[in-house]
Design a protein around this motif. Structure first.
Motif, PDB file in Angstrom:
ATOM      1  N   THR A 241       0.825  -1.209   0.000  1.00  0.00           N
ATOM      2  CA  THR A 241       0.000   0.000   0.000  1.00  0.00           C
ATOM      3  C   THR A 241       0.860   1.260   0.000  1.00  0.00           C
ATOM      4  N   ALA A 242       1.882   1.289   0.857  1.00  0.00           N
ATOM      5  CA  ALA A 242       2.767   2.460   0.929  1.00  0.00           C
ATOM      6  C   ALA A 242       3.510   2.663  -0.389  1.00  0.00           C
ATOM      7  N   LEU A 243       4.010   1.565  -0.961  1.00  0.00           N
ATOM      8  CA  LEU A 243       4.736   1.673  -2.232  1.00  0.00           C
ATOM      9  C   LEU A 243       3.803   2.092  -3.359  1.00  0.00           C
ATOM     10  N   PHE A 244       2.564   1.617  -3.317  1.00  0.00           N
ATOM     11  CA  PHE A 244       1.596   1.976  -4.358  1.00  0.00           C
ATOM     12  C   PHE A 244       1.293   3.471  -4.321  1.00  0.00           C
ATOM     13  N   VAL A 245       1.158   4.019  -3.114  1.00  0.00           N
ATOM     14  CA  VAL A 245       0.923   5.463  -2.977  1.00  0.00           C
ATOM     15  C   VAL A 245       2.103   6.244  -3.554  1.00  0.00           C
ATOM     16  N   MET A 246       3.323   5.810  -3.225  1.00  0.00           N
ATOM     17  CA  MET A 246       4.512   6.475  -3.761  1.00  0.00           C
ATOM     18  C   MET A 246       4.578   6.325  -5.277  1.00  0.00           C
ATOM     19  N   ASN A 247       4.222   5.142  -5.789  1.00  0.00           N
ATOM     20  CA  ASN A 247       4.224   4.923  -7.230  1.00  0.00           C
ATOM     21  C   ASN A 247       3.240   5.849  -7.939  1.00  0.00           C
ATOM     22  N   MET A 248       2.076   6.074  -7.320  1.00  0.00           N
ATOM     23  CA  MET A 248       1.077   6.960  -7.913  1.00  0.00           C
ATOM     24  C   MET A 248       1.581   8.402  -7.943  1.00  0.00           C
ATOM     25  N   MET A 249       2.282   8.809  -6.896  1.00  0.00           N
ATOM     26  CA  MET A 249       2.831  10.164  -6.858  1.00  0.00           C
ATOM     27  C   MET A 249       3.887  10.341  -7.940  1.00  0.00           C
ATOM     28  N   TRP A 250       4.776   9.354  -8.080  1.00  0.00           N
ATOM     29  CA  TRP A 250       5.804   9.422  -9.123  1.00  0.00           C
ATOM     30  C   TRP A 250       5.191   9.334 -10.523  1.00  0.00           C
ATOM     31  N   PHE A 251       4.128   8.529 -10.649  1.00  0.00           N
ATOM     32  CA  PHE A 251       3.470   8.377 -11.947  1.00  0.00           C
ATOM     33  C   PHE A 251       2.857   9.702 -12.393  1.00  0.00           C
ATOM     34  N   ALA A 252       2.331  10.465 -11.447  1.00  0.00           N
ATOM     35  CA  ALA A 252       1.774  11.779 -11.771  1.00  0.00           C
ATOM     36  C   ALA A 252       2.865  12.692 -12.317  1.00  0.00           C
TER      37      ALA A 252
END
Length: 266
Positions: A241-252
């Motif tokens: 979950t934590a990595l997914f949130v970070m991935n979404m921020m980087w993806f943006a």
């Protein structure tokens, strides 16, 4: 006779050393650190032959250049091994009896140990050159990764989900190539544009869709996850979950960067 002798010695080495449980975590972590050193030195050695401007880079740029070569080597290794365990090997298949969350092998444990060695090495380099090689988001990412991978390696719990998450490292060489192109002054080249498109789709597939599938898989096997130790149970839920949130921020950020690049081309 000589070939038979070498074959026998290799079998003894694998049976009594690599497959000896007490030695696997320690040797694999050390092997990962050694692999990082070799990849770093090899990048430093061959880069001047392929990019003449390497020698004119600043000291910190050369350090980051070599560091990214090291991280690319780890990414290729761990992506291949993770895909093997998740998609090819029978270790985590439904054809075998027993809970998926408690399955392990000496090879899977060794592979995770190599990855632990890499993240420890890279984290040490980040602290050494902080914040030149990455800010707190990288420290947090690496710290979470070390904790989760080391636990799966030592306990044998949740290795399947650890390998699922590690498949996302397939984006690392693409991200590193973008930095290489930028540093080499090729930001306006066609290669830079193609790399941006590749990075967008690679990130979407490996760090967004793959994580969604992992969450779905966790949901389907939640009854097995509940039987894990409390630490393993929490890591299986919190870390993705934590990595997914970070991935979404980087993806943006990747999406905004790609939009700017395409706008300049029009």
């Amino acid at each position: 006779m000589a070939s038979k002798s070498y074959k026998y010695q290799a079998q003894v080495l694998v049976r009594e050393y690599l497959l000896a449980d007490p030695f696997v975590p320690c040797t694999s972590v050390l092997g990962g650190i050694f692999m990082c050193k070799m990849a770093y030195d090899l990048t430093q050695l061959i880069s001047p032959f392929y990019y003449k401007g390497y020698v004119s880079l600043t000291k910190i740029q050369r350090i980051e250049w070599n560091n990214r070569g090291m991280s690319s080597a780890h990414a290729i290794f761990i992506t291949i091994m993770s895909l093997y365990f998740v998609a090819v090997s029978d270790l985590f298949s439904d054809r075998l009896e027993g809970l998926l969350t408690f399955r392990r092998s000496n090879l899977s444990t060794f592979t995770l140990g190599v990855s632990v060695g890499y993240f420890i090495t890279d984290l040490a380099m980040i602290f050494w050159q902080y914040p030149s090689l990455g800010g707190m988001e990288y420290v947090l990412h690496h710290f979470i990764s070390v904790c989760a991978i080391a636990y799966a390696m030592l306990s044998g719990e949740g290795q399947l989900y650890t390998f699922m998450v590690l498949i996302s490292e397939t984006t690392t060489p693409v991200v590193n190539l973008r930095w290489f192109l930028d540093t080499a002054g090729m930001k306006r080249s066609r290669a830079y544009l193609v790399n941006g498109v590749m990075m967008f789709f690679a990130w979407l597939a490996a760090r967004i869709f793959l994580f969604i599938y992992a969450f779905y898989h966790i949901y389907l096997h939640y009854d097995q996850i509940k039987q894990m130790h409390t630490v393993g149970y929490l890591l299986s839920l919190v870390v993705p979950t934590a990595l997914f949130v970070m991935n979404m921020m980087w993806f943006a950020k990747i999406l905004r960067g790609l939009q700017k690049t395409l706008a300049k081309r029009q």
